[in-house]
Design a protein around this motif. Structure first.
Motif, PDB file in Angstrom:
ATOM      1  N   ALA A 147       1.100  -0.792   0.023  1.00 25.48           N
ATOM      2  CA  ALA A 147       0.288  -0.258   0.275  1.00 25.48           C
ATOM      3  C   ALA A 147       0.864   1.126  -0.290  1.00 25.48           C
ATOM      4  O   ALA A 147       1.628   1.595   0.407  1.00 25.48           O
ATOM      5  N   LEU A 148       0.143   2.411  -0.291  1.00 26.82           N
ATOM      6  CA  LEU A 148       1.315   3.654  -0.466  1.00 26.82           C
ATOM      7  C   LEU A 148       1.334   3.633   1.183  1.00 26.82           C
ATOM      8  O   LEU A 148       1.353   3.517   1.904  1.00 26.82           O
ATOM      9  N   ASN A 149       3.376   4.342   0.850  1.00 22.70           N
ATOM     10  CA  ASN A 149       3.824   4.620   2.399  1.00 22.70           C
ATOM     11  C   ASN A 149       4.029   3.757   3.007  1.00 22.70           C
ATOM     12  O   ASN A 149       4.042   4.034   4.315  1.00 22.70           O
ATOM     13  N   THR A 150       3.755   2.272   2.816  1.00 22.97           N
ATOM     14  CA  THR A 150       4.256   1.365   3.553  1.00 22.97           C
ATOM     15  C   THR A 150       5.366   1.065   4.070  1.00 22.97           C
ATOM     16  O   THR A 150       6.187   1.506   2.894  1.00 22.97           O
ATOM     17  N   PRO A 151       5.760   1.572   5.428  1.00 19.14           N
ATOM     18  CA  PRO A 151       7.381   1.683   5.940  1.00 19.14           C
ATOM     19  C   PRO A 151       8.438   0.925   5.363  1.00 19.14           C
ATOM     20  O   PRO A 151       8.501   0.375   6.376  1.00 19.14           O
ATOM     21  N   TRP A 152       7.883   0.373   4.240  1.00 17.84           N
ATOM     22  CA  TRP A 152       9.492  -1.072   3.804  1.00 17.84           C
ATOM     23  C   TRP A 152      11.036  -0.225   4.270  1.00 17.84           C
ATOM     24  O   TRP A 152      10.552   0.778   3.765  1.00 17.84           O
ATOM     25  N   LYS A 154      13.447   0.369   2.180  1.00 14.29           N
ATOM     26  CA  LYS A 154      14.180   0.766   1.037  1.00 14.29           C
ATOM     27  C   LYS A 154      13.102   2.336   0.281  1.00 14.29           C
ATOM     28  O   LYS A 154      13.405   3.378  -0.153  1.00 14.29           O
ATOM     29  N   LEU A 155      11.131   2.165   0.391  1.00 14.17           N
ATOM     30  CA  LEU A 155      10.580   2.690   0.537  1.00 14.17           C
ATOM     31  C   LEU A 155      10.854   3.812   1.527  1.00 14.17           C
ATOM     32  O   LEU A 155      10.856   5.307   0.771  1.00 14.17           O
ATOM     33  N   SER A 156      10.885   3.490   2.742  1.00 14.08           N
ATOM     34  CA  SER A 156      11.226   5.573   3.371  1.00 14.08           C
ATOM     35  C   SER A 156      12.604   5.488   3.419  1.00 14.08           C
ATOM     36  O   SER A 156      12.830   7.224   3.146  1.00 14.08           O
ATOM     37  N   ARG A 157      13.854   4.926   2.706  1.00 10.20           N
ATOM     38  CA  ARG A 157      15.417   5.653   2.653  1.00 10.20           C
ATOM     39  C   ARG A 157      15.251   6.688   1.199  1.00 10.20           C
ATOM     40  O   ARG A 157      15.165   7.726   1.356  1.00 10.20           O
ATOM     41  N   GLY A 158      14.453   6.167   0.431  1.00 11.58           N
ATOM     42  CA  GLY A 158      14.064   7.147  -0.703  1.00 11.58           C
ATOM     43  C   GLY A 158      12.629   8.113  -0.401  1.00 11.58           C
ATOM     44  O   GLY A 158      13.419   9.207  -0.982  1.00 11.58           O
ATOM     45  N   VAL A 159      11.766   7.634   0.603  1.00 15.94           N
ATOM     46  CA  VAL A 159      11.120   9.142   0.627  1.00 15.94           C
ATOM     47  C   VAL A 159      11.912  10.099   0.837  1.00 15.94           C
ATOM     48  O   VAL A 159      11.730  11.514   1.116  1.00 15.94           O
ATOM     49  N   ARG A 160      12.423   9.910   2.253  1.00 16.97           N
ATOM     50  CA  ARG A 160      13.830  10.490   3.125  1.00 16.97           C
ATOM     51  C   ARG A 160      14.945  11.509   2.078  1.00 16.97           C
ATOM     52  O   ARG A 160      15.103  12.707   1.634  1.00 16.97           O
ATOM     53  N   ALA A 161      14.943  10.855   1.195  1.00 20.15           N
ATOM     54  CA  ALA A 161      15.863  11.247   0.094  1.00 20.15           C
ATOM     55  C   ALA A 161      15.932  12.154  -1.090  1.00 20.15           C
ATOM     56  O   ALA A 161      16.357  12.914  -1.106  1.00 20.15           O
ATOM     57  N   MET A 162      14.377  12.362  -1.229  1.00 21.80           N
ATOM     58  CA  MET A 162      13.478  13.345  -2.395  1.00 21.80           C
ATOM     59  C   MET A 162      13.346  13.890  -1.023  1.00 21.80           C
ATOM     60  O   MET A 162      13.061  14.881  -1.799  1.00 21.80           O
ATOM     61  N   GLU A 163      12.858  14.003  -0.177  1.00 28.19           N
ATOM     62  CA  GLU A 163      12.514  15.405   1.324  1.00 28.19           C
ATOM     63  C   GLU A 163      14.163  15.901   0.826  1.00 28.19           C
ATOM     64  O   GLU A 163      13.654  17.256   1.023  1.00 28.19           O
ATOM     65  N   ASP A 164      15.058  15.652   1.321  1.00 24.58           N
ATOM     66  CA  ASP A 164      16.284  15.890   1.595  1.00 24.58           C
ATOM     67  C   ASP A 164      17.153  16.764   0.143  1.00 24.58           C
ATOM     68  O   ASP A 164      17.299  17.840  -0.096  1.00 24.58           O
TER      69      ASP A 164
END
Length: 259
Positions: A147-152, A154-164
């Motif tokens: 599901a959207l934003n499931t905290p796997w 690699k997903l959490s790492r990529g979202v943080r990288a996009m924020e940065d």
């Protein structure tokens, strides 16, 4: 397409930024992004085996991208190709509400999927395994094989990288987003999801960029849309074990008032 990272209305010059990887068997025949004939309305890659696509846009401003839901129970034997959903939406003239109604009625025929779709400034995510459409407001989002934003990891790492990336850059550099998509960091076993595949496969799939002898990241795509509806599309293809393939770039402007 197996992972997407989105920044929606978080950059002052580019209200939509998408960075995405498509993961697939290297043996599956594929054509890189191109303008589809005969009308050249759709820009997308092509799955030459089933005829659909994993991510694309239309000149009218439509955007669509697909990820599969992972798990042995998510496969519908003999079901229609999920990639056809991307193409149908991009080529269609229907309202999003009508398309959503079709997804709700027909979704069970397909193996598990998540579909990002909508006009570039009004995107939705629909999953046939959690049949509820979510409209994406301002924020950072990740979509992989759950599901959207499931905290796997690699997903959490990529979202943080996009924020940065968005917070630290003035004029966006697509090469930096490509570097994000090349992240091969794997999760510790204790943090791996349990999706019904062997542990060795879970380890391989736990990185944003995947490589092996048979399966891996086939294409990385960056889409940036500016305030005036100008789009910038960059796609880097990969071969066995992550070898560099073709790189394509398209720039254009969506038609004003297109749907």
């Amino acid at each position: 397409m197996c992972i997407l990272f989105l920044a929606i209305r978080k950059h002052e010059d580019f209200p939509l930024i998408v960075a995405a990887n498509r993961d697939e068997f290297y043996s599956r025949p594929t054509r890189s992004s191109h303008l589809w004939q005969p009308d050249e309305v759709v820009l997308a890659g092509r799955d030459e085996q089933a005829g659909g696509s994993w991510m694309g846009l239309s000149r009218s401003g439509r955007v669509a991208a697909l990820t599969n839901v992972r798990g042995p129970t998510e496969v519908v034997e003999g079901g229609p190709s999920r990639g056809g959903l991307v193409l149908d939406y991009l080529r269609g003239s229907h309202q999003d509400s009508d398309y959503l109604e079709m997804l709700e009625q027909e979704g069970e025929r397909y193996s598990g999927f998540n579909l990002l779709f909508g006009h570039w400034n009004a995107l939705h995510v629909y999953s046939n395994r959690n049949p509820l459409a979510v409209q994406l407001e301002s924020g950072f989002f990740g979509l992989s094989n759950a599901a959207l934003n499931t905290p796997w990891p690699k997903l959490s790492r990529g979202v943080r990288a996009m924020e940065d990336y968005v917070s630290s850059t003035g004029s966006p550099d697509p090469d930096q987003l490509m570097m994000l998509l090349r992240d091969e960091s794997r999760a510790e076993d204790v943090n791996l999801p349990h999706t019904g595949v062997p542990i060795e496969t879970e380890r391989m799939l736990s990185s944003i960029f995947i490589r092996s002898e048979t399966y891996g990241t086939r294409a990385s795509t960056v889409l940036m849309v500016d305030q005036g509806g100008g789009y910038h599309w960059i796609e880097q293809s990969y071969g066995v074990n992550g070898t560099l393939g073709q790189k394509v770039t398209y720039n254009g402007t969506f038609q004003a008032g297109g749907q």
